[in-house]
Write an enzyme that holds these catalytic residues in place. Structure first.
Site, mmCIF file in Angstrom:
data_model
loop_
_atom_site.group_PDB
_atom_site.id
_atom_site.type_symbol
_atom_site.label_atom_id
_atom_site.label_comp_id
_atom_site.label_asym_id
_atom_site.label_seq_id
_atom_site.Cartn_x
_atom_site.Cartn_y
_atom_site.Cartn_z
ATOM 1 N N GLY A 49 0.812 -1.217 0.000
ATOM 2 C CA GLY A 49 0.000 0.000 0.000
ATOM 3 C C GLY A 49 0.843 1.262 0.000
ATOM 4 O O GLY A 49 0.516 2.251 -0.662
ATOM 5 N N CYS A 50 1.946 1.239 0.724
ATOM 6 C CA CYS A 50 2.809 2.425 0.824
ATOM 7 C C CYS A 50 3.535 2.682 -0.493
ATOM 8 O O CYS A 50 3.773 3.828 -0.864
ATOM 9 C CB CYS A 50 3.793 2.260 1.977
ATOM 10 N N THR A 51 3.859 1.616 -1.207
ATOM 11 C CA THR A 51 4.485 1.756 -2.516
ATOM 12 C C THR A 51 3.497 2.352 -3.509
ATOM 13 O O THR A 51 3.834 3.281 -4.255
ATOM 14 C CB THR A 51 5.024 0.392 -2.996
ATOM 15 N N ALA A 54 3.111 6.042 -2.682
ATOM 16 C CA ALA A 54 4.297 6.806 -3.095
ATOM 17 C C ALA A 54 4.287 7.048 -4.603
ATOM 18 O O ALA A 54 4.594 8.155 -5.060
ATOM 19 C CB ALA A 54 5.575 6.083 -2.679
#
Length: 159
Positions: A49-51, A54
């Site tokens: 999710g963080c990728t 970003a």
């Protein structure tokens, strides 16, 4: 999920940030002198999710800049990990910084049990007031919602 509400004063902080793999000191109050700041907390670099988040912020960074806003992502990761994340996933477009436990507590974004932040995006006006806050573990909507808040602010403050 709790988070500081709209209208609250954003706690100032200084921390180590990195852009394009190059560390530098970041202070919120200094960034606010240039315009609004999109401050987004995320749990951990290189997670799915963080990728995704970003990548979406990287694609939108030029539009945020055109609206006068600075984007900075923060997580509890160390600066070495963030140096790599800033290049590969943030695509050298915007800075990411290491969130201290105090920052996570001050913004009320701590995940239960583990010492990481949840996924919360804030838009902070140059006067230091939070004008938008959105918490959801799904990365969808964070970029579009913060962009809408920045554009609303920009329209109201255009000279």
């Amino acid at each position: 999920m709790a988070a500081l509400p709209v209208g609250a004063k954003a706690p100032d902080f200084s921390t180590q940030a990195t852009l394009a793999g190059k560390p530098f000191p970041f202070t919120l109050s200094q960034a606010l002198k240039k315009g609004p700041v999109v401050l987004y907390f995320y749990p951990a670099a290189f997670t799915s999710g963080c990728t995704v988040e970003a990548h979406e912020f990287a694609e939108a960074t030029d539009d945020f800049r055109k609206a006068g806003a600075t984007v900075i992502g923060v997580s509890a990761d160390d600066i070495e990990k963030l140096n790599k994340f800033s290049v590969s996933e943030c695509r050298n477009k915007f800075a990411v910084a290491s969130a201290t436990p105090k920052m996570i507590a001050d913004y009320d974004v701590k995940l239960p049990v583990i010492a990481k932040s949840n996924r919360t995006s804030f838009v902070i006006a140059p006067d230091g007031k939070i004008i938008y806050a959105y918490s959801a573990m799904n990365p969808a909507g964070h970029v579009a919602n913060t962009m809408a808040a920045v554009k609303t602010w920009e329209a109201a403050h255009r000279k």
